[in-house]
Design a protein around this motif. Structure first.
Motif, mmCIF file in Angstrom:
data_model
loop_
_atom_site.group_PDB
_atom_site.id
_atom_site.type_symbol
_atom_site.label_atom_id
_atom_site.label_comp_id
_atom_site.label_asym_id
_atom_site.label_seq_id
_atom_site.Cartn_x
_atom_site.Cartn_y
_atom_site.Cartn_z
ATOM 1 N N ASP A 179 0.991 -1.159 0.008
ATOM 2 C CA ASP A 179 0.038 -0.084 0.124
ATOM 3 C C ASP A 179 1.049 1.293 -0.045
ATOM 4 O O ASP A 179 0.387 2.339 0.569
ATOM 5 N N GLY A 180 1.919 1.377 -0.596
ATOM 6 C CA GLY A 180 2.824 2.228 -0.848
ATOM 7 C C GLY A 180 3.598 2.632 0.274
ATOM 8 O O GLY A 180 4.104 3.939 0.385
ATOM 9 N N LYS A 181 3.650 1.662 1.331
ATOM 10 C CA LYS A 181 4.281 2.189 2.646
ATOM 11 C C LYS A 181 5.833 1.708 2.553
ATOM 12 O O LYS A 181 6.663 2.669 2.023
ATOM 13 N N LEU A 182 6.110 0.567 2.409
ATOM 14 C CA LEU A 182 7.692 0.000 2.001
ATOM 15 C C LEU A 182 7.613 -0.164 0.694
ATOM 16 O O LEU A 182 6.693 -0.714 0.304
ATOM 17 N N SER A 183 8.612 0.095 -0.114
ATOM 18 C CA SER A 183 8.625 0.141 -1.274
ATOM 19 C C SER A 183 9.248 -1.273 -1.551
ATOM 20 O O SER A 183 9.700 -2.039 -0.599
ATOM 21 N N GLU A 184 9.278 -1.868 -2.973
ATOM 22 C CA GLU A 184 9.457 -3.196 -3.315
ATOM 23 C C GLU A 184 11.096 -3.326 -3.049
ATOM 24 O O GLU A 184 11.488 -4.524 -2.462
ATOM 25 N N ASP A 185 11.838 -2.294 -3.133
ATOM 26 C CA ASP A 185 13.249 -2.553 -2.882
ATOM 27 C C ASP A 185 13.615 -2.453 -1.413
ATOM 28 O O ASP A 185 14.494 -3.459 -0.854
ATOM 29 N N SER A 186 12.779 -1.731 -0.534
ATOM 30 C CA SER A 186 13.135 -1.936 0.925
ATOM 31 C C SER A 186 12.568 -3.129 1.177
ATOM 32 O O SER A 186 13.097 -3.908 2.251
ATOM 33 N N ARG A 187 11.275 -3.834 0.789
ATOM 34 C CA ARG A 187 10.746 -5.092 1.263
ATOM 35 C C ARG A 187 11.993 -6.259 0.912
ATOM 36 O O ARG A 187 11.995 -6.914 1.553
ATOM 37 N N THR A 188 12.394 -6.094 -0.313
ATOM 38 C CA THR A 188 13.348 -7.086 -0.682
ATOM 39 C C THR A 188 14.640 -7.121 0.038
ATOM 40 O O THR A 188 15.237 -8.081 0.437
ATOM 41 N N TYR A 189 14.889 -5.910 0.444
ATOM 42 C CA TYR A 189 15.880 -6.007 1.348
ATOM 43 C C TYR A 189 15.963 -6.442 2.722
ATOM 44 O O TYR A 189 16.845 -7.388 3.306
ATOM 45 N N LEU A 190 14.969 -6.151 3.340
ATOM 46 C CA LEU A 190 14.376 -6.647 4.709
ATOM 47 C C LEU A 190 14.329 -8.101 4.610
ATOM 48 O O LEU A 190 14.752 -8.748 5.574
ATOM 49 N N ARG A 191 13.458 -8.568 3.783
ATOM 50 C CA ARG A 191 13.289 -10.093 3.811
ATOM 51 C C ARG A 191 14.573 -10.816 3.463
ATOM 52 O O ARG A 191 14.930 -11.632 4.037
ATOM 53 N N GLY A 192 15.434 -10.286 2.530
ATOM 54 C CA GLY A 192 16.717 -10.929 2.037
ATOM 55 C C GLY A 192 17.658 -11.070 3.549
ATOM 56 O O GLY A 192 18.130 -12.206 3.948
ATOM 57 N N LEU A 193 17.632 -9.868 4.519
ATOM 58 C CA LEU A 193 18.331 -10.080 5.732
ATOM 59 C C LEU A 193 17.820 -11.152 6.413
ATOM 60 O O LEU A 193 18.476 -11.680 7.276
ATOM 61 N N MET A 194 16.450 -11.219 6.527
ATOM 62 C CA MET A 194 15.755 -12.275 7.423
ATOM 63 C C MET A 194 15.969 -13.592 6.958
ATOM 64 O O MET A 194 15.665 -14.828 7.749
ATOM 65 N N THR A 195 16.435 -14.093 5.604
ATOM 66 C CA THR A 195 16.847 -15.494 5.404
ATOM 67 C C THR A 195 18.399 -15.546 5.796
ATOM 68 O O THR A 195 18.655 -16.761 5.478
ATOM 69 N N ARG A 196 19.065 -14.760 6.180
ATOM 70 C CA ARG A 196 20.332 -14.995 6.600
ATOM 71 C C ARG A 196 20.575 -14.783 7.962
ATOM 72 O O ARG A 196 21.524 -14.032 8.458
ATOM 73 N N ILE A 197 20.028 -15.454 8.868
ATOM 74 C CA ILE A 197 19.895 -15.561 10.162
ATOM 75 C C ILE A 197 21.039 -16.467 10.642
ATOM 76 O O ILE A 197 21.413 -17.550 10.068
ATOM 77 N N GLU A 198 21.938 -16.231 11.727
ATOM 78 C CA GLU A 198 23.004 -17.197 12.111
ATOM 79 C C GLU A 198 22.400 -18.418 12.513
ATOM 80 O O GLU A 198 21.390 -18.456 12.906
ATOM 81 N N ALA A 199 23.213 -19.521 12.182
ATOM 82 C CA ALA A 199 22.739 -20.851 12.600
ATOM 83 C C ALA A 199 22.155 -20.868 13.838
ATOM 84 O O ALA A 199 21.153 -21.896 13.693
ATOM 85 N N ASP A 200 22.795 -20.415 15.023
ATOM 86 C CA ASP A 200 22.260 -21.150 16.170
ATOM 87 C C ASP A 200 20.731 -20.031 16.493
ATOM 88 O O ASP A 200 20.453 -20.447 17.720
#
Length: 303
Positions: free
Chosen positions: A205-226
């Motif tokens: 809804d025009g809040k977070l841009s697609e670039d912003s969402r992609t960046y944040l989602r990407g970081l959440m897939t790279r959580i340390e193993a523990d």
């Protein structure tokens, strides 16, 4: 497609105040442990005196909230279960359910770091700029390894607790109250689901841009193993952030997990909040069991 009605089931509990420094929550400043929880007002509208003739042919309503409660409550019979709330959204169908209602609200511990980064990205968008090298370094550390000093730095960058509250109003969070001691930010599972929709939704809804969402989602897939536990137990191809925090007054733990998972070829957003666990390990086990049961319930109920 069946329609889905949400009836939130209240689960009341009180979690002791006072917090100690923990791997999942670095607290600075005052501790608003007794900040009032948000209260939702519910109004009902009486049905029209004469229902349209077509109403008789409507498909039956699937009470997904009831099915979710039936799936979760058997997991809460032990002496060590404390309080739990969970919210689930089937991204494809839009079916959702919430267990635990709007009260009690839970301290976020480190899941608030997703919220802090979302607020920072909103601010950068407003200023028509990308994140600085320093902000990116803090963001990677804050999400990937749950670095507390980075969270404190970025909270300051978004204007402190007031700035986070302002961002949350834009994101549609209605029952979350930010705290200077950021791990004591209070929230609900329903609000965390709203945050996840802003981060993972097809249309923010025009809040977070697609670039912003992609960046944040990407970081959440790279959580340390523990730290790769929690809602990830409910499926595969996960993206998540966890929070864990012991209470010094009681020795009991808050264990939270939010994120996205794939199960049975469908994508789900899941938020599980808990408090009153005797150990971190017990809390993690409960959160994972609740996440798995919740996804199964919504998957079965949505058809």
């Amino acid at each position: 497609m069946s329609r889905h009605r949400i009836r939130r089931c209240a689960l009341s509990a009180s979690v002791a105040a006072t917090v100690v420094l923990a791997g999942g929550a670095y607290l600075t400043g005052g501790s608003p442990d007794h900040a009032p929880a948000a209260v939702a007002s519910v109004s009902s509208v009486p049905p029209a005196a004469t229902a349209p003739a077509a109403a008789a042919s409507e498909e039956p309503v699937v009470e997904l909230d009831t099915e979710l409660a039936a799936a979760v409550e058997p997991l809460l019979t032990g002496a060590d279960t404390g309080a739990v709330s969970v919210a689930v959204l089937d991204v494809g169908s839009g079916a959702r359910a919430v267990y635990g209602g709007t009260e009690p609200s839970y301290e976020t511990a480190s899941i608030v770091k997703v919220d802090i980064l979302a607020a920072l990205l909103l601010r950068a968008q407003d200023e028509d700029r990308v994140l600085t090298a320093g902000e990116r370094a803090h963001a990677v550390a804050m999400i990937g390894r749950s670095d507390n000093e980075s969270a404190t730095a970025l909270l300051a960058d978004v204007g402190g607790a007031a700035g986070l509250d302002a961002a949350n109003e834009r994101l549609g969070l209605t029952a979350t109250t930010a705290a200077k001691a950021w791990g004591l930010t209070r929230t609900t599972a329903a609000d965390q689901l709203t945050l996840l929709e802003a981060v993972f939704g097809k249309d923010a809804d025009g809040k977070l841009s697609e670039d912003s969402r992609t960046y944040l989602r990407g970081l959440m897939t790279r959580i340390e193993a523990d730290q790769q536990w929690g809602v990830s137990a409910a499926g595969s191809d996960w993206a998540l952030k966890n929070g864990w925090m012991p209470r010094s007054a009681t020795g009991l733990w808050n264990i939270n997990s939010i994120g996205e998972v794939t199960a049975g070829g469908r994508t789900y957003l899941v938020a599980v909040l808990s408090g009153g666990q005797s150990t971190k390990e017990a809390g993690v086990a409960l959160v994972e069991a609740v996440a798995k049961a919740a996804v199964r319930a919504v998957r079965a109920g949505a058809g």
